[in-house]
Design a protein around this motif. Structure first.
Motif, PDB file in Angstrom:
ATOM      1  N   GLY A 197       0.755  -1.193   0.150  1.00 21.74           N
ATOM      2  CA  GLY A 197       0.038  -0.115  -0.092  1.00 21.74           C
ATOM      3  C   GLY A 197       0.878   1.609  -0.311  1.00 21.74           C
ATOM      4  N   PRO A 198       0.077   2.650   0.016  1.00 19.72           N
ATOM      5  CA  PRO A 198      -1.758   2.404   1.102  1.00 19.72           C
ATOM      6  C   PRO A 198      -1.735   1.956  -0.362  1.00 19.72           C
ATOM      7  N   LEU A 199      -3.353   1.465  -0.518  1.00 18.79           N
ATOM      8  CA  LEU A 199      -4.376   1.634  -1.331  1.00 18.79           C
ATOM      9  C   LEU A 199      -5.097   2.685  -1.200  1.00 18.79           C
ATOM     10  N   ASP A 200      -6.472   1.999  -2.694  1.00 10.79           N
ATOM     11  CA  ASP A 200      -7.884   2.615  -2.491  1.00 10.79           C
ATOM     12  C   ASP A 200      -8.544   1.537  -2.529  1.00 10.79           C
ATOM     13  N   VAL A 228     -11.974 -10.401  -8.919  1.00 13.58           N
ATOM     14  CA  VAL A 228     -11.321 -10.098  -8.279  1.00 13.58           C
ATOM     15  C   VAL A 228     -11.016  -9.468  -7.167  1.00 13.58           C
ATOM     16  N   ALA A 229     -11.271  -9.784  -6.399  1.00 14.36           N
ATOM     17  CA  ALA A 229     -10.284  -9.171  -4.738  1.00 14.36           C
ATOM     18  C   ALA A 229      -9.687  -8.803  -3.918  1.00 14.36           C
ATOM     19  N   PHE A 230      -8.655  -7.934  -3.587  1.00  7.41           N
ATOM     20  CA  PHE A 230      -7.800  -6.551  -3.822  1.00  7.41           C
ATOM     21  C   PHE A 230      -8.240  -6.218  -2.509  1.00  7.41           C
ATOM     22  N   ALA A 231      -6.568  -6.503  -1.759  1.00 11.83           N
ATOM     23  CA  ALA A 231      -5.942  -5.544  -0.805  1.00 11.83           C
ATOM     24  C   ALA A 231      -4.546  -5.642  -0.312  1.00 11.83           C
ATOM     25  N   ASN A 232      -4.252  -4.822   1.052  1.00 12.63           N
ATOM     26  CA  ASN A 232      -3.014  -5.257   1.117  1.00 12.63           C
ATOM     27  C   ASN A 232      -2.306  -5.989   0.962  1.00 12.63           C
ATOM     28  N   GLY A 260      -1.107  -7.475   8.833  1.00 14.82           N
ATOM     29  CA  GLY A 260      -2.949  -8.022   8.924  1.00 14.82           C
ATOM     30  C   GLY A 260      -3.181  -8.034  10.292  1.00 14.82           C
ATOM     31  N   VAL A 261      -4.019  -7.390  10.309  1.00 17.23           N
ATOM     32  CA  VAL A 261      -4.938  -7.312  11.864  1.00 17.23           C
ATOM     33  C   VAL A 261      -5.995  -8.106  11.441  1.00 17.23           C
ATOM     34  N   TYR A 262      -6.413  -9.345  12.505  1.00 17.64           N
ATOM     35  CA  TYR A 262      -8.034  -9.534  13.525  1.00 17.64           C
ATOM     36  C   TYR A 262      -8.187  -9.239  14.840  1.00 17.64           C
ATOM     37  N   VAL A 263      -9.256  -8.854  14.478  1.00 18.41           N
ATOM     38  CA  VAL A 263      -9.659  -8.145  16.061  1.00 18.41           C
ATOM     39  C   VAL A 263     -10.811  -8.365  16.216  1.00 18.41           C
ATOM     40  N   ASP A 264     -11.702  -9.281  17.498  1.00 18.43           N
ATOM     41  CA  ASP A 264     -12.590 -10.745  17.648  1.00 18.43           C
ATOM     42  C   ASP A 264     -12.903 -10.969  16.795  1.00 18.43           C
ATOM     43  N   LEU A 269     -10.216  -3.062   8.366  1.00 26.43           N
ATOM     44  CA  LEU A 269      -9.713  -2.403   6.456  1.00 26.43           C
ATOM     45  C   LEU A 269      -9.232  -0.896   6.642  1.00 26.43           C
ATOM     46  N   GLY A 270     -10.597   0.320   7.371  1.00 22.13           N
ATOM     47  CA  GLY A 270     -10.023   1.646   7.385  1.00 22.13           C
ATOM     48  C   GLY A 270     -11.043   1.576   6.138  1.00 22.13           C
ATOM     49  N   LYS A 271     -11.041   3.373   6.735  1.00 20.88           N
ATOM     50  CA  LYS A 271     -11.775   3.784   5.308  1.00 20.88           C
ATOM     51  C   LYS A 271     -11.449   3.609   4.242  1.00 20.88           C
ATOM     52  N   ASP A 272      -9.856   3.614   3.778  1.00 25.33           N
ATOM     53  CA  ASP A 272      -9.233   3.450   2.276  1.00 25.33           C
ATOM     54  C   ASP A 272      -9.097   1.627   2.433  1.00 25.33           C
ATOM     55  N   GLY A 273      -8.803   1.184   3.464  1.00 24.17           N
ATOM     56  CA  GLY A 273      -8.261  -0.068   3.481  1.00 24.17           C
ATOM     57  C   GLY A 273      -6.371   0.023   3.934  1.00 24.17           C
ATOM     58  N   ASN A 274      -6.240   0.914   5.185  1.00 21.72           N
ATOM     59  CA  ASN A 274      -5.717   1.296   4.972  1.00 21.72           C
ATOM     60  C   ASN A 274      -5.003   1.375   6.636  1.00 21.72           C
ATOM     61  N   ALA A 275      -6.340   0.644   7.720  1.00 20.43           N
ATOM     62  CA  ALA A 275      -5.802   0.642   9.428  1.00 20.43           C
ATOM     63  C   ALA A 275      -4.966   0.451  10.047  1.00 20.43           C
ATOM     64  N   HIS A 276      -4.087  -0.468   8.718  1.00 21.07           N
ATOM     65  CA  HIS A 276      -3.127  -1.686   9.811  1.00 21.07           C
ATOM     66  C   HIS A 276      -1.991  -0.726   9.380  1.00 21.07           C
ATOM     67  N   GLU A 277      -1.084   0.164   8.695  1.00 25.28           N
ATOM     68  CA  GLU A 277       0.258   0.982   7.863  1.00 25.28           C
ATOM     69  C   GLU A 277       0.837   0.461   9.230  1.00 25.28           C
TER      70      GLU A 277
END
Length: 317
Positions: A70-73, A104-108, A141-145, A150-158
């Protein structure tokens, strides 16, 4: 049995795999990312590899999962400003869908590796998990509960851009100062070594006597007792403790797994004593911190999981 394509976009290498829903990578195609610096040619190279794999194995493919630095949109399906890539913008989802006629599925990329851990690795059965990659850059990369963050743009884990050096001695590839990635990543460690060599008197080192310096040179010198390498790695380990402590305080995970080429090649140095050091900076109870058993394939297996549609937070589209 269901099949999908997983794509792991890396700052050094890009890997495309055909795999199945048992977590088996049937074949992996690899090429150098920097060999295709035009974004359209780069995506055409990926599409060509996908077509070749489908033709060779003659299986129905559910979709394509892609992990990218990333960063991604994520809403637009684009890489927007990757600091370590040959192109700043890459329209992954739109162009790939047009080229291969598959969803297509797309992530950081580090998020994708966390998905790999959740479905195929140590994270199976856990609701609170963090994956950390220490490679050309540093990401997470983060899993909680049980929910992928992910966050608003997919960058909640920078996480690589958390500030670990209040003196702001080095500038990160993203252009900001003091970031964890600037000091402790594969690209950062050689720069940090040069900085210390230029600004501190460290006698008896041969580390800077060769040509181009790489992270592996610093680790090799550390192992034979080079004083400059020892100075650099001691700082790297301290900053790593800061970074991992921040992760524990932010996300309170049950487990932290670590991958990426720098960590995978040097666990005896980077992970030894890390949890004890992290304890000095955390209010939360430190979890187990361990090397991923998925090795270099964590991101690729996560991309496969995305291509199979296993993670609802990153849907095929």
């Amino acid at each position: 049995m269901r099949h999908a394509i997983g794509i792991d976009i890396g700052a050094t290498n890009t890997r495309i795999a055909l795999g199945n829903d048992e977590g088996e990578l049937i074949e992996v195609v690899t090429f150098k990312t920097w060999d295709y610096q035009d974004p359209n040619l780069y995506l055409e190279k990926i599409a060509y590899a996908i077509r070749e794999l489908r033709a060779k194995y003659k299986v129905e493919v559910a979709g394509v999962g892609v992990g990218s630095p990333g960063p991604l949109d994520m809403a637009r399906g684009e890489v927007v400003a990757a600091p370590n890539m040959p192109f700043k913008k890459l329209e992954v989802v739109r162009v790939l869908k047009e080229l291969v006629n598959l969803p297509v599925a797309f992530a950081n990329d580090a998020v994708t590796a966390a998905v790999g851990e959740k479905f195929w690795g140590e994270g199976a059965g856990l609701d609170n998990l963090v994956y950390v990659t220490i490679s050309t850059g540093i990401g997470g990369g983060v899993y909680v509960d049980g929910s992928l963050l992910l966050g608003k743009d997919g960058n909640a884990h920078e996480i690589g851009h958390v500030v670990v050096d209040s003196q702001e001695r080095l500038t990160c590839g993203c252009g900001k100062k003091g970031h964890w990635e600037a000091y402790c990543s594969g690209s950062g460690i050689p720069k940090f070594a040069r900085f210390i060599a230029e600004h501190e008197k460290v006698e008896g080192s041969r580390l800077m006597t060769g040509g181009k310096l790489e992270a592996r040179d610093v680790f090799e010198a550390y192992r034979v007792g080079d004083p400059l390498a020892r100075r650099v790695i001691s700082e790297v380990k301290r900053f790593n403790a800061y970074g991992f402590a921040a992760i524990v305080n932010y996300y309170d995970p049950e487990l932290v797994t670590v991958g990426g080429s720098v960590a995978l090649n040097n666990p005896d140095i980077l992970l030894e004593g890390l949890r004890d050091s992290v304890k000095n900076y955390t209010v939360n109870r430190p979890p187990e911190i361990k090397l991923t058993r998925l090795g270099a394939n964590a991101g690729l297996l996560g991309a496969l999981a995305l291509g199979l549609g296993l993670e609802r937070k990153v849907p095929l589209r």
